[in-house]
Write a protein that holds these residues in place. Structure first.
Motif, PDB file in Angstrom:
ATOM      1  N   MET A  65       0.844  -1.179   0.000  1.00  0.00           N
ATOM      2  CA  MET A  65       0.000   0.000   0.000  1.00  0.00           C
ATOM      3  C   MET A  65       0.888   1.242   0.000  1.00  0.00           C
ATOM      4  O   MET A  65       1.878   1.306   0.707  1.00  0.00           O
ATOM      5  CB  MET A  65      -0.874  -0.039   1.243  1.00  0.00           C
ATOM      6  CG  MET A  65      -2.001   0.900   1.215  1.00  0.00           C
ATOM      7  SD  MET A  65      -3.105   0.314   2.527  1.00  0.00           S
ATOM      8  CE  MET A  65      -4.232   1.579   2.609  1.00  0.00           C
ATOM      9  N   HIS A  66       0.537   2.226  -0.797  1.00  0.00           N
ATOM     10  CA  HIS A  66       1.371   3.419  -0.877  1.00  0.00           C
ATOM     11  C   HIS A  66       0.790   4.543  -0.029  1.00  0.00           C
ATOM     12  O   HIS A  66      -0.372   4.564   0.295  1.00  0.00           O
ATOM     13  CB  HIS A  66       1.548   3.858  -2.334  1.00  0.00           C
ATOM     14  CG  HIS A  66       0.301   4.398  -2.962  1.00  0.00           C
ATOM     15  ND1 HIS A  66      -0.720   3.603  -3.362  1.00  0.00           N
ATOM     16  CD2 HIS A  66      -0.079   5.660  -3.235  1.00  0.00           C
ATOM     17  CE1 HIS A  66      -1.690   4.353  -3.857  1.00  0.00           C
ATOM     18  NE2 HIS A  66      -1.320   5.597  -3.786  1.00  0.00           N
ATOM     19  N   SER A  67       1.625   5.463   0.310  1.00  0.00           N
ATOM     20  CA  SER A  67       1.254   6.598   1.142  1.00  0.00           C
ATOM     21  C   SER A  67       0.326   7.535   0.391  1.00  0.00           C
ATOM     22  O   SER A  67       0.443   7.726  -0.810  1.00  0.00           O
ATOM     23  CB  SER A  67       2.525   7.339   1.556  1.00  0.00           C
ATOM     24  OG  SER A  67       2.221   8.600   2.062  1.00  0.00           O
ATOM     25  N   GLN A  68      -0.590   8.146   1.103  1.00  0.00           N
ATOM     26  CA  GLN A  68      -1.508   9.108   0.511  1.00  0.00           C
ATOM     27  C   GLN A  68      -0.945  10.523   0.559  1.00  0.00           C
ATOM     28  O   GLN A  68      -1.633  11.459   0.222  1.00  0.00           O
ATOM     29  CB  GLN A  68      -2.858   9.067   1.250  1.00  0.00           C
ATOM     30  CG  GLN A  68      -3.612   7.773   1.047  1.00  0.00           C
ATOM     31  CD  GLN A  68      -4.054   7.586  -0.391  1.00  0.00           C
ATOM     32  OE1 GLN A  68      -4.351   8.537  -1.090  1.00  0.00           O
ATOM     33  NE2 GLN A  68      -4.085   6.352  -0.840  1.00  0.00           N
ATOM     34  N   ALA A  69       0.303  10.668   0.993  1.00  0.00           N
ATOM     35  CA  ALA A  69       0.906  11.998   1.057  1.00  0.00           C
ATOM     36  C   ALA A  69       0.924  12.629  -0.324  1.00  0.00           C
ATOM     37  O   ALA A  69       1.323  12.005  -1.292  1.00  0.00           O
ATOM     38  CB  ALA A  69       2.318  11.902   1.611  1.00  0.00           C
ATOM     39  N   SER A 114      -1.339   5.878 -10.358  1.00  0.00           N
ATOM     40  CA  SER A 114      -1.701   6.292  -8.996  1.00  0.00           C
ATOM     41  C   SER A 114      -0.779   7.399  -8.487  1.00  0.00           C
ATOM     42  O   SER A 114      -1.242   8.348  -7.844  1.00  0.00           O
ATOM     43  CB  SER A 114      -1.673   5.092  -8.048  1.00  0.00           C
ATOM     44  OG  SER A 114      -0.382   4.525  -8.002  1.00  0.00           O
ATOM     45  N   GLU A 115       0.517   7.310  -8.781  1.00  0.00           N
ATOM     46  CA  GLU A 115       1.447   8.368  -8.365  1.00  0.00           C
ATOM     47  C   GLU A 115       1.242   9.634  -9.180  1.00  0.00           C
ATOM     48  O   GLU A 115       1.374  10.744  -8.651  1.00  0.00           O
ATOM     49  CB  GLU A 115       2.892   7.891  -8.475  1.00  0.00           C
ATOM     50  CG  GLU A 115       3.280   6.915  -7.389  1.00  0.00           C
ATOM     51  CD  GLU A 115       4.756   6.587  -7.394  1.00  0.00           C
ATOM     52  OE1 GLU A 115       5.580   7.523  -7.537  1.00  0.00           O
ATOM     53  OE2 GLU A 115       5.083   5.395  -7.274  1.00  0.00           O
ATOM     54  N   VAL A 116       0.926   9.491 -10.455  1.00  0.00           N
ATOM     55  CA  VAL A 116       0.643  10.661 -11.291  1.00  0.00           C
ATOM     56  C   VAL A 116      -0.554  11.410 -10.717  1.00  0.00           C
ATOM     57  O   VAL A 116      -0.525  12.635 -10.575  1.00  0.00           O
ATOM     58  CB  VAL A 116       0.382  10.254 -12.762  1.00  0.00           C
ATOM     59  CG1 VAL A 116      -0.122  11.439 -13.573  1.00  0.00           C
ATOM     60  CG2 VAL A 116       1.635   9.671 -13.385  1.00  0.00           C
ATOM     61  N   ARG A 117      -1.602  10.678 -10.344  1.00  0.00           N
ATOM     62  CA  ARG A 117      -2.790  11.319  -9.768  1.00  0.00           C
ATOM     63  C   ARG A 117      -2.455  12.035  -8.466  1.00  0.00           C
ATOM     64  O   ARG A 117      -2.949  13.139  -8.221  1.00  0.00           O
ATOM     65  CB  ARG A 117      -3.895  10.282  -9.576  1.00  0.00           C
ATOM     66  CG  ARG A 117      -4.430   9.744 -10.885  1.00  0.00           C
ATOM     67  CD  ARG A 117      -5.711   8.944 -10.730  1.00  0.00           C
ATOM     68  NE  ARG A 117      -5.740   8.068  -9.581  1.00  0.00           N
ATOM     69  CZ  ARG A 117      -5.448   6.770  -9.600  1.00  0.00           C
ATOM     70  NH1 ARG A 117      -5.070   6.193 -10.715  1.00  0.00           N
ATOM     71  NH2 ARG A 117      -5.530   6.051  -8.498  1.00  0.00           N
ATOM     72  N   ASP A 118      -1.604  11.422  -7.636  1.00  0.00           N
ATOM     73  CA  ASP A 118      -1.194  12.064  -6.384  1.00  0.00           C
ATOM     74  C   ASP A 118      -0.404  13.345  -6.654  1.00  0.00           C
ATOM     75  O   ASP A 118      -0.658  14.381  -6.044  1.00  0.00           O
ATOM     76  CB  ASP A 118      -0.340  11.118  -5.544  1.00  0.00           C
ATOM     77  CG  ASP A 118      -1.138   9.980  -4.911  1.00  0.00           C
ATOM     78  OD1 ASP A 118      -2.385  10.064  -4.883  1.00  0.00           O
ATOM     79  OD2 ASP A 118      -0.506   9.000  -4.466  1.00  0.00           O
ATOM     80  N   ILE A 119       0.560  13.273  -7.563  1.00  0.00           N
ATOM     81  CA  ILE A 119       1.384  14.434  -7.896  1.00  0.00           C
ATOM     82  C   ILE A 119       0.531  15.580  -8.445  1.00  0.00           C
ATOM     83  O   ILE A 119       0.794  16.744  -8.194  1.00  0.00           O
ATOM     84  CB  ILE A 119       2.487  14.047  -8.906  1.00  0.00           C
ATOM     85  CG1 ILE A 119       3.542  13.180  -8.215  1.00  0.00           C
ATOM     86  CG2 ILE A 119       3.141  15.281  -9.526  1.00  0.00           C
ATOM     87  CD1 ILE A 119       4.550  12.574  -9.168  1.00  0.00           C
ATOM     88  N   CYS A 120      -0.518  15.217  -9.168  1.00  0.00           N
ATOM     89  CA  CYS A 120      -1.384  16.224  -9.788  1.00  0.00           C
ATOM     90  C   CYS A 120      -2.467  16.726  -8.838  1.00  0.00           C
ATOM     91  O   CYS A 120      -3.452  17.328  -9.275  1.00  0.00           O
ATOM     92  CB  CYS A 120      -2.002  15.653 -11.062  1.00  0.00           C
ATOM     93  SG  CYS A 120      -0.807  15.370 -12.369  1.00  0.00           S
TER      94      CYS A 120
END
Length: 83
Positions: free
Chosen positions: A1-5, A26-32
């Protein structure tokens, strides 16, 4: 599971970016800014936004982290207006 930070271009030091690092959707969505998968899909469909195209590996989407960060940095006023 990855961090929601949430990560933004402002808090990712350029010297920590690896030029060829690939990241999943998923990381792209977080970064954006924590956007939904549907928002990411819409950005990809909109030719005016010129969002970086994904790489497909085993039918999964990946992006070069550097491309996504550069795109975000080139569009600060447009993204703020959309919020």
């Amino acid at each position: 599971m990855h961090s929601q930070a949430q990560v933004s271009p402002a808090n990712v030091p350029r010297d920590e970016l690896k030029p060829n690092k690939i990241i999943p959707a998923s990381e792209v969505r977080d970064i954006c800014g924590g956007i939904s998968d549907m928002s990411l899909w819409r950005w990809l469909q909109d030719p005016e936004l010129k969002f970086p195209r994904p790489l497909y590996i085993a039918r999964r989407r990946y992006w070069r982290e550097e491309d996504v960060i550069a795109w975000l940095e080139s569009r600060p006023q447009q993204l703020e207006a959309a919020e």
